[in-house]
Design a protein around this motif. Sequence first.
Motif, PDB file in Angstrom:
ATOM      1  N   LEU A  66       4.457   6.083 -12.786  1.00 38.39           N
ATOM      2  CA  LEU A  66       3.960   6.199 -11.417  1.00 38.39           C
ATOM      3  C   LEU A  66       3.022   5.029 -11.132  1.00 38.39           C
ATOM      4  O   LEU A  66       2.167   4.691 -11.955  1.00 38.39           O
ATOM      5  CB  LEU A  66       3.197   7.512 -11.232  1.00 38.39           C
ATOM      6  N   VAL A  67       3.180   4.407  -9.976  1.00 36.73           N
ATOM      7  CA  VAL A  67       2.337   3.283  -9.574  1.00 36.73           C
ATOM      8  C   VAL A  67       1.835   3.558  -8.160  1.00 36.73           C
ATOM      9  O   VAL A  67       2.612   3.935  -7.278  1.00 36.73           O
ATOM     10  CB  VAL A  67       3.116   1.950  -9.592  1.00 36.73           C
ATOM     11  N   LYS A  68       0.523   3.376  -7.957  1.00 33.91           N
ATOM     12  CA  LYS A  68      -0.055   3.564  -6.623  1.00 33.91           C
ATOM     13  C   LYS A  68      -1.003   2.417  -6.295  1.00 33.91           C
ATOM     14  O   LYS A  68      -1.751   1.962  -7.160  1.00 33.91           O
ATOM     15  CB  LYS A  68      -0.819   4.896  -6.541  1.00 33.91           C
ATOM     16  N   PHE A  69      -0.945   1.978  -5.034  1.00 41.78           N
ATOM     17  CA  PHE A  69      -1.841   0.952  -4.506  1.00 41.78           C
ATOM     18  C   PHE A  69      -2.494   1.512  -3.243  1.00 41.78           C
ATOM     19  O   PHE A  69      -1.787   1.952  -2.331  1.00 41.78           O
ATOM     20  CB  PHE A  69      -1.071  -0.309  -4.100  1.00 41.78           C
ATOM     21  N   ARG A  70      -3.836   1.479  -3.194  1.00 38.81           N
ATOM     22  CA  ARG A  70      -4.522   1.957  -1.983  1.00 38.81           C
ATOM     23  C   ARG A  70      -5.627   0.980  -1.580  1.00 38.81           C
ATOM     24  O   ARG A  70      -6.357   0.461  -2.430  1.00 38.81           O
ATOM     25  CB  ARG A  70      -5.116   3.341  -2.203  1.00 38.81           C
TER      26      ARG A  70
ATOM     27  N   SER B 155      -8.272  -6.094  -0.509  1.00 33.58           N
ATOM     28  CA  SER B 155      -8.547  -5.457  -1.806  1.00 33.58           C
ATOM     29  C   SER B 155      -7.832  -4.115  -1.910  1.00 33.58           C
ATOM     30  O   SER B 155      -7.962  -3.254  -1.030  1.00 33.58           O
ATOM     31  CB  SER B 155     -10.049  -5.254  -1.991  1.00 33.58           C
ATOM     32  N   LEU B 156      -7.091  -3.940  -2.997  1.00 39.39           N
ATOM     33  CA  LEU B 156      -6.328  -2.715  -3.238  1.00 39.39           C
ATOM     34  C   LEU B 156      -6.610  -2.205  -4.641  1.00 39.39           C
ATOM     35  O   LEU B 156      -6.666  -2.990  -5.594  1.00 39.39           O
ATOM     36  CB  LEU B 156      -4.823  -2.983  -3.125  1.00 39.39           C
ATOM     37  N   LEU B 157      -6.766  -0.897  -4.759  1.00 34.99           N
ATOM     38  CA  LEU B 157      -6.867  -0.280  -6.077  1.00 34.99           C
ATOM     39  C   LEU B 157      -5.460  -0.013  -6.601  1.00 34.99           C
ATOM     40  O   LEU B 157      -4.631   0.563  -5.888  1.00 34.99           O
ATOM     41  CB  LEU B 157      -7.643   1.040  -5.999  1.00 34.99           C
ATOM     42  N   LEU B 158      -5.192  -0.426  -7.827  1.00 33.61           N
ATOM     43  CA  LEU B 158      -3.917  -0.167  -8.501  1.00 33.61           C
ATOM     44  C   LEU B 158      -4.159   0.789  -9.659  1.00 33.61           C
ATOM     45  O   LEU B 158      -5.044   0.563 -10.484  1.00 33.61           O
ATOM     46  CB  LEU B 158      -3.323  -1.471  -9.038  1.00 33.61           C
TER      47      LEU B 158
ATOM     48  N   SER C  85       0.845  -1.197   0.000  1.00 37.14           N
ATOM     49  CA  SER C  85       0.000   0.000   0.000  1.00 37.14           C
ATOM     50  C   SER C  85       0.879   1.245   0.000  1.00 37.14           C
ATOM     51  O   SER C  85       1.371   1.679   1.041  1.00 37.14           O
ATOM     52  CB  SER C  85      -0.914   0.000   1.229  1.00 37.14           C
ATOM     53  N   GLY C  86       1.083   1.802  -1.178  1.00 40.38           N
ATOM     54  CA  GLY C  86       1.967   2.955  -1.281  1.00 40.38           C
ATOM     55  C   GLY C  86       2.019   3.512  -2.687  1.00 40.38           C
ATOM     56  O   GLY C  86       1.362   3.016  -3.605  1.00 40.38           O
ATOM     57  N   GLY C  87       2.816   4.567  -2.833  1.00 42.77           N
ATOM     58  CA  GLY C  87       3.088   5.154  -4.135  1.00 42.77           C
ATOM     59  C   GLY C  87       4.528   4.875  -4.521  1.00 42.77           C
ATOM     60  O   GLY C  87       5.424   4.848  -3.660  1.00 42.77           O
ATOM     61  N   PHE C  88       4.778   4.664  -5.819  1.00 44.79           N
ATOM     62  CA  PHE C  88       6.106   4.290  -6.304  1.00 44.79           C
ATOM     63  C   PHE C  88       6.404   5.031  -7.608  1.00 44.79           C
ATOM     64  O   PHE C  88       5.498   5.281  -8.413  1.00 44.79           O
ATOM     65  CB  PHE C  88       6.180   2.780  -6.555  1.00 44.79           C
TER      66      PHE C  88
ATOM     67  N   ARG D  47       9.921   4.084  -3.313  1.00 48.04           N
ATOM     68  CA  ARG D  47       8.681   4.403  -2.615  1.00 48.04           C
ATOM     69  C   ARG D  47       8.578   5.916  -2.439  1.00 48.04           C
ATOM     70  O   ARG D  47       9.496   6.566  -1.943  1.00 48.04           O
ATOM     71  CB  ARG D  47       8.658   3.701  -1.255  1.00 48.04           C
ATOM     72  N   THR D  48       7.453   6.478  -2.858  1.00 48.46           N
ATOM     73  CA  THR D  48       7.231   7.922  -2.740  1.00 48.46           C
ATOM     74  C   THR D  48       6.106   8.255  -1.759  1.00 48.46           C
ATOM     75  O   THR D  48       5.961   9.417  -1.371  1.00 48.46           O
ATOM     76  CB  THR D  48       6.876   8.523  -4.114  1.00 48.46           C
ATOM     77  N   ALA D  49       5.294   7.279  -1.393  1.00 48.48           N
ATOM     78  CA  ALA D  49       4.205   7.484  -0.438  1.00 48.48           C
ATOM     79  C   ALA D  49       3.909   6.170   0.263  1.00 48.48           C
ATOM     80  O   ALA D  49       4.124   5.100  -0.304  1.00 48.48           O
ATOM     81  CB  ALA D  49       2.943   8.002  -1.141  1.00 48.48           C
TER      82      ALA D  49
END
Length: 203
Positions: A33-37, A46-49, A13-16, A186-188
């Motif tokens: 940019l890739v983000k999982f929340r 369940s994660l949104l990509l 769960s983060g930003g990359f 990792r950015t977030a």
Amino acid sequence: MASQLARFVRMLSGGFSNQEQAFENPPLYAHILVKFRPLPQLEPGSLLLEQSYAINPAAPYRIRVLRVENYCGDQPASLVIHNQALVDDQRFWGAVDDQELRDQIRTADLKNLGGCAYLVNEEGDGFMGEVEPGCRCLVERKGSVAYLVSRLELDPQGMRTIDRGHDPQTHEHLWGSLPGPFEFSRTADYGSEVPDTWLRAWN
């Protein structure tokens, strides 16, 4: 002590971003940019990509809902990531940064992508996963169909990924990174958004 499942979901769960790699090798690597929340309204894990080019983050070229759970199959793996497409996915572009839009995603919006699950194992201080065997994860790109061979390495500092498409009949390599994996920093960190109800169930 947190379970393997809890540690993986929180770590993912983060930003990359691969900005450093892209700036050092512009002919070979686009800036991505890739983000999982987490999506607390859906099943646990369940994660949104969203995956987008940095020059146009509002128009992701890949948007998926992943679902991570303990693996109980016959392959040597401890976790599995189920890969799900979103029906009419443009409705949800930008949801990874828009909680109101994210909250609108429902189970009825999801379509399972057969053959495209990732099998994951703990490795060092992180995790390594690969698309399940069988050459059944079919992807249409540039007018032709290929099966996906994909690998993911995740640790607290970042993520490395490599995706390659192969011809279903000849197994010839059709597309994908020849120079090597994409290297994301990792950015977030969105690990704190993983619901306590999930963590209690897993631990």
